[in-house]
Design an enzyme around this catalytic site. Structure first.
Site, PDB file in Angstrom:
ATOM      1  N   PRO A  68       3.438   3.751  64.253  1.00  9.28           N
ATOM      2  CA  PRO A  68       4.391   4.227  65.264  1.00  9.28           C
ATOM      3  C   PRO A  68       3.645   4.701  66.511  1.00  9.28           C
ATOM      4  O   PRO A  68       3.021   5.757  66.506  1.00  9.28           O
ATOM      5  CB  PRO A  68       5.112   5.383  64.553  1.00  9.28           C
ATOM      6  CG  PRO A  68       4.170   5.834  63.493  1.00  9.28           C
ATOM      7  CD  PRO A  68       3.379   4.631  63.075  1.00  9.28           C
ATOM      8  N   ASP A 120      -1.327   6.899  67.047  1.00 10.82           N
ATOM      9  CA  ASP A 120      -0.523   6.700  65.844  1.00 10.82           C
ATOM     10  C   ASP A 120       0.108   8.040  65.476  1.00 10.82           C
ATOM     11  O   ASP A 120      -0.597   8.979  65.081  1.00 10.82           O
ATOM     12  CB  ASP A 120      -1.422   6.179  64.712  1.00 10.82           C
ATOM     13  CG  ASP A 120      -0.638   5.814  63.453  1.00 10.82           C
ATOM     14  OD1 ASP A 120       0.507   6.265  63.309  1.00 10.82           O
ATOM     15  OD2 ASP A 120      -1.197   5.080  62.607  1.00 10.82           O
ATOM     16  N   HIS A 121       1.445   8.126  65.591  1.00  9.95           N
ATOM     17  CA  HIS A 121       2.113   9.415  65.383  1.00  9.95           C
ATOM     18  C   HIS A 121       2.117   9.831  63.917  1.00  9.95           C
ATOM     19  O   HIS A 121       2.523  10.951  63.588  1.00  9.95           O
ATOM     20  CB  HIS A 121       3.550   9.340  65.902  1.00  9.95           C
ATOM     21  CG  HIS A 121       4.017  10.610  66.544  1.00  9.95           C
ATOM     22  ND1 HIS A 121       3.537  11.852  66.191  1.00  9.95           N
ATOM     23  CD2 HIS A 121       4.914  10.847  67.530  1.00  9.95           C
ATOM     24  CE1 HIS A 121       4.115  12.787  66.901  1.00  9.95           C
ATOM     25  NE2 HIS A 121       4.971  12.210  67.735  1.00  9.95           N
ATOM     26  N   ARG A 122       1.684   8.951  63.004  1.00  9.11           N
ATOM     27  CA  ARG A 122       1.554   9.364  61.605  1.00  9.11           C
ATOM     28  C   ARG A 122       0.379  10.321  61.425  1.00  9.11           C
ATOM     29  O   ARG A 122       0.370  11.155  60.513  1.00  9.11           O
ATOM     30  CB  ARG A 122       1.347   8.145  60.707  1.00  9.11           C
ATOM     31  CG  ARG A 122       2.505   7.169  60.683  1.00  9.11           C
ATOM     32  CD  ARG A 122       2.150   5.938  59.873  1.00  9.11           C
ATOM     33  NE  ARG A 122       0.998   5.234  60.421  1.00  9.11           N
ATOM     34  CZ  ARG A 122       0.447   4.133  59.887  1.00  9.11           C
ATOM     35  NH1 ARG A 122       0.946   3.640  58.762  1.00  9.11           N
ATOM     36  NH2 ARG A 122      -0.588   3.551  60.457  1.00  9.11           N
TER      37      ARG A 122
END
Length: 470
Positions: free
Chosen positions: A265, A441-443
């Site tokens: 994401p 990467d928003h994870r």
């Protein structure tokens, strides 16, 4: 003992399945030595020169330049004992027996010597075996002997007259003939065959002159739609089009970018920075004896700023391990520098950039760029990166939304440095200004962490003296 040896295309990088033959450095009749460069290939990652595993005389080249072949496919034959008794050269095969299989068969064939750039492990092309044709006499299925085994037996046994190859199948040119019992089996990929089966379309009714049946043809037949119109428009559009096969670096890049874009994401943040102090400091260092013989670019300052900022935000220098369900934090920075080359975009790495001085980083970037432009970057030089910088400013572009390199969690776009009006101490002045954009990467990286990292990089470029605080 046979003297003819077939050289199979090796796996020069983990996971390689195919490569394109770019150019041959030898021709039939040439004498070769062990580890002599014989061919240049292009893999999904880079152009690679392959050395010869044996000494001898080249007897035959099995692949023409421009062809793409699978790993394990023999690409040339070498006579390792040109002074000995003549023996028939083995025919090219789709794969070669593994070292263990050859030993069990008692071939006595000499093991391929370790080569410069890769080991001696034999590699077989992994393809699903085709089904043999049904026997007409007894109705039982008989499996045809593979070409690999046939070639192997011809090497071990006494010379015998080669079997005549079976005649090619006669391809009828009318749909009616194609539908006769026991007639020609039309060409179509497995997904197309499944689609035809699901839609109830007879592929034999669509095959003409051996053409490969496409998904569009099946869908048109299922819907009853007529063939596309071929009305003469007065000009030949195809004559003004250029088609290029999707392969090599372009194919690998496309696969990696699609995988990254639809797996991680992405979040992108932007920052505009007054880099006038950095440019003034750069001009000052150019007169320093320690920097006179190096190309000190703004990219080198950006790379140094990234390495320093990682110390305060290590989350951007990590890896999301989906299989192990772990976040792997790297205690080192292998800095990727995206480079545009005639073969496409590649990303060589500056190894352990976090331990380098500004001068060392500038030297490394200059060397990596020079090698990349020559098309000589090796697969190893592009592997195992931890963070990437893409210098879009070199093309006069202000900023962008870069896609994260697979295996990493962040990438920084460094935009063009321009003269722009800027407010300094309440007054408008002309300053050197550039834009930065960070995709992450928003994870792994939260908004606070991404913002902190981007702000730190901007502060280091706006005032290089703040580096003393890190």
């Amino acid at each position: 003992m046979p003297t003819f040896k077939s050289f199979p295309l090796p796996d020069t990088a983990e996971g390689l399945t195919e490569a394109e033959i770019l150019s041959w450095h030898v021709q039939p009749g040439d004498e070769v030595t062990v580890n002599q460069i014989i061919v240049e290939i292009e893999t999904a990652k880079a152009a690679v020169e392959l050395p010869c595993p044996w000494a001898g005389v080249v007897t035959e080249l099995h692949v023409e330049p421009g062809q793409t072949v699978d790993v394990g496919t023999p690409i040339l034959t070498i006579d390792t004992d040109p002074g000995g008794a003549a023996a028939p050269a083995p025919a090219p095969a789709a794969a070669t027996p593994s070292t263990s299989d050859s030993a069990e068969a008692g071939s006595g064939e000499e093991e391929m010597k370790p080569l410069v750039g890769y080991g001696s492990k034999a590699v077989q092309a992994k393809r699903r075996p085709r089904k043999a044709a049904a026997a007409a006499s007894d109705g039982g299925a008989t499996v045809a002997r593979s070409t690999v085994q046939a070639a192997f037996e011809r090497q071990q046994g006494p010379a015998s007259a080669p079997e005549s190859p079976p005649p090619p199948p006669v391809v009828p040119d009318t749909p009616a003939a194609l539908m006769e019992p026991g007639g020609y089996v039309p060409l179509a990929k497995p997904p197309v065959r499944k689609l035809a089966k699901d839609l109830g379309v007879d592929l034999r009714a669509l095959a003409v002159n051996g053409d490969v049946i496409t998904r569009d043809a099946v869908q048109q037949a299922a819907s009853g739609a007529p063939e596309p119109s071929t009305v003469d428009t007065g000009y030949d559009a195809a004559a003004r089009e250029r088609r290029v096969p999707i392969k090599g670096v372009r194919k690998h890049t496309a696969t990696a970018m699609v995988s990254s874009a639809f797996t991680a994401p992405h979040v992108t943040e932007f920052l505009t920075v007054d880099v006038t102090p950095m440019m003034e400091f750069r001009a000052k260092l150019k007169n320093d004896p320690r920097f006179r013989d190096v190309k000190l670019t703004p990219l080198a300052f950006c790379a140094k700023a990234v390495c320093l900022a990682v110390q305060r935000t290590p989350d951007v220098n990590a890896f999301w391990d989906e299989a192990a369900q772990e976040i792997v934090y790297k205690e080192y920075v292998h800095l990727g520098i995206a480079a545009a080359t005639p073969r496409g975009l590649i990303v060589p790495k500056v190894r352990d950039a976090d331990g380098m001085s500004l001068r060392q980083i500038a030297d490394s970037i200059e060397q990596l760029t020079a090698v990349a432009r020559e098309g000589k970057t090796t697969p190893a030089a592009m592997a195992n990166g931890t963070f990437t910088i893409t210098n879009v400013g070199v093309f006069g572009v202000d900023t962008g939304t870069p896609i994260i390199t697979p295996g990493e969690v962040a990438i920084l776009a460094f935009g063009a440095i321009r003269d722009m009006p800027w407010v300094v101490d309440g007054e408008i002045m002309v300053r050197k200004v550039c834009q930065l954009s960070l995709s992450f990467d928003h994870r792994v990286v939260d908004g606070q962490q991404g913002s902190q990292f981007l702000a730190d990089v901007g502060a280091l470029l706006a005032d290089p003296a703040t580096a003393i605080l890190y």
